[in-house]
Enzyme design. Structure first.
Site, PDB file in Angstrom:
ATOM      1  N   GLY A 178      -1.856  16.877  42.632  1.00  0.00           N
ATOM      2  CA  GLY A 178      -2.762  17.907  43.113  1.00  0.00           C
ATOM      3  C   GLY A 178      -2.153  18.682  44.263  1.00  0.00           C
ATOM      4  N   GLU A 199       1.100   4.720  41.976  1.00  0.00           N
ATOM      5  CA  GLU A 199       0.528   4.738  40.626  1.00  0.00           C
ATOM      6  C   GLU A 199       1.159   5.845  39.798  1.00  0.00           C
ATOM      7  OE1 GLU A 199      -3.776   6.273  39.254  1.00  0.00           O
ATOM      8  OE2 GLU A 199      -3.823   4.432  40.447  1.00  0.00           O
ATOM      9  N   GLY A 297      -7.157   4.162  40.722  1.00  0.00           N
ATOM     10  CA  GLY A 297      -6.496   3.188  41.588  1.00  0.00           C
ATOM     11  C   GLY A 297      -6.782   3.392  43.062  1.00  0.00           C
TER      12      GLY A 297
END
Length: 344
Positions: A178, A199, A297
Site C-alpha cells: 500500500g 508476511e 497477520g
C-alpha cells in the site's frame, strides 16, 4: 480450480468445499451457482469474494493468518491441495513460486495437484515438493496476477517520516502493501543493515535490497536472508525473486508465529488500520460494521513485536477520509465494527 469448477457444472462432484485465503479470480461457484456441489470458504475477503460474502454465497472464517493451516486441517477430511507452481527443476522439484503460506504446510501431509506455469518464478525456502509427492499436474501459460505500487501522497510521506525516524539501523522489519508501506520503505533508503521477516514481499523491498540497505546481517534467525510467506507486486518483483537464493519463502505458521517474531531483536512491525478509537482499539477489517477483509497477520506481528527485545509495533492510517470530512480517529468505533488489534 478451472477443472473443479467444470466438474461441479457437469454435476460430477457434490458436497465439495473449497478453502482459500484470498481468491483473486472470479468463478461461478463464488456466486452460489452450485450450492450443493461446490461451496467456498474464505479466510480473507478480496474484491472478488467481498460482494459474495455480503450476498451470503461465500463463508468467512475469522482467523489469524498464522493459524490458517490449523483451521483448514480441522475442517477437512483427506484434503486435495490445488496449487500453482513453477516447472520442475532437473532434480524433479517443483517450487510453489510466489507463495508458501499455509499451502507449504500441507507438503507431505496431503495430496497435491499442481498447475504448472512457466511464468512462475522458482523461489527457495520451504516451498518445494518433489514429483513423487504429487497426484498429477497440468501446464498452463497465463500472466501472473500483478498489483502495481500504490501512488503516494504528502500524507503518506509524512506518516512514513514519523515511523522511519524511530527505526534503528539493524532492525528487523515487517510491513505490508500500500501507499504508506511504500513510503516507509522509501524513507528507509538511508538506513543500514536492515533485516526483513515479513508476511508479504512487495516491490518496495527490491529497492532496499539492491541499495544494500537490506542485508539481514544482524538477524538472529535466517541471517542474511529475506524471509516472507508470499509475494505480490509487479513483474519486476517476480523477476527479482526468480532463482534468488537471498530470498526464502517459509510457511505462514513459522513466519507469522509471534513466538518466532519475538526472538528477533529490534523487531519493527508496521500495519495499517481503517479506524482507531480513543482506547487504542483498531478496526482493520470492517467499515461501518460491514466486513471488508479479515484479520490477516496483523495481530501475529503486533504481538510478536511487543515481546521482541527492543521491538516496536506501529499502526498507521490517514487521520481523515473523504477529503477530511470524516475522522478515522474516533471516541468509539462504529456499531458492528470488529476490533482487530486490541487496546492491549
Amino acid at each position: 480450480m478451472d477443472a473443479v469448477e467444470a466438474a461441479a457444472a457437469r454435476g460430477e462432484v457434490t458436497g465439495v468445499t473449497v478453502h482459500q485465503m484470498h481468491a483473486l479470480h472470479d468463478r461461478p461457484s463464488l456466486h452460489g451457482a452450485y450450492p450443493d456441489r461446490l461451496r467456498h470458504v474464505a479466510y480473507f475477503l478480496s474484491p472478488v469474494t467481498r460482494p459474495c460474502y455480503l450476498a451470503g454465497t461465500v463463508d468467512l472464517v475469522p482467523n489469524h493468518f498464522s493459524e490458517v493451516y490449523s483451521h483448514i486441517t480441522h475442517r477437512t477430511n483427506d484434503p486435495l491441495v490445488v496449487a500453482s507452481a513453477s516447472p520442475p527443476d532437473r532434480h524433479g522439484y517443483f517450487s510453489l513460486g510466489l507463495t508458501a503460506d499455509y499451502t507449504s504446510s500441507f507438503i507431505g501431509r496431503a495430496r497435491f495437484f499442481l498447475e504448472v506455469n512457466p511464468r512462475m518464478p522458482r523461489t527457495f525456502g520451504r516451498n518445494q515438493l518433489h514429483i513423487s509427492q504429487i497426484e498429477g499436474w497440468t501446464t498452463v501459460d497465463r500472466p501472473l496476477v500483478e498489483v502495481p505500487p500504490a501512488a503516494m501522497d504528502d500524507a503518506d510521506h509524512a506518516i512514513a517520516a514519523f515511523v522511519a525516524e524511530r527505526i534503528p539501523n539493524g532492525a528487523c522489519l515487517q510491513t505490508g502493501i500500500g501507499a504508506i508501506p511504500n513510503a516507509i520503505m522509501t524513507a528507509l533508503r538511508g538506513h543500514k543493515d536492515i533485516g526483513v521477516h515479513t508476511e508479504l514481499l512487495s516491490d518496495g523491498m527490491v529497492d532496499l535490497v539492491e541499495l544494500g540497505v537490506v542485508n539481514g546481517v544482524r538477524k538472529v534467525h535466517n541471517r542474511t536472508k529475506v524471509v516472507g510467506t508470499f509475494a505480490l507486486g509487479t513483474h519486476w518483483l517476480y523477476d527479482f525473486l526468480h532463482e534468488n537464493a537471498a530470498i526464502e519463502l517459509w510457511s505462514v505458521s513459522y513466519v507469522n508465529s509471534p513466538l518466532i517474531i519475538a526472538r528477533e531483536n529490534n523487531f519493527v512491525s508496521v500495519n495499517a488500520t481503517l479506524a482507531v478509537d480513543f482506547l487504542g482499539q483498531c478496526a482493520s477489517e470492517t467499515i461501518g460494521g460491514r466486513y471488508y477483509s479479515s484479520s490477516g497477520g496483523q495481530v501475529d506481528f503486533a504481538r510478536g513485536a511487543m515481546y521482541s527485545d527492543g521491538g516496536q509495533g506501529f499502526m498507521v492510517l490517514h487521520s481523515t477520509a473523504k477529503g477530511g470530512a470524516v475522522s478515522r480517529i474516533v471516541p468509539q468505533l462504529a456499531p458492528g465494527d470488529a476490533v482487530t488489534t486490541s487496546k492491549n
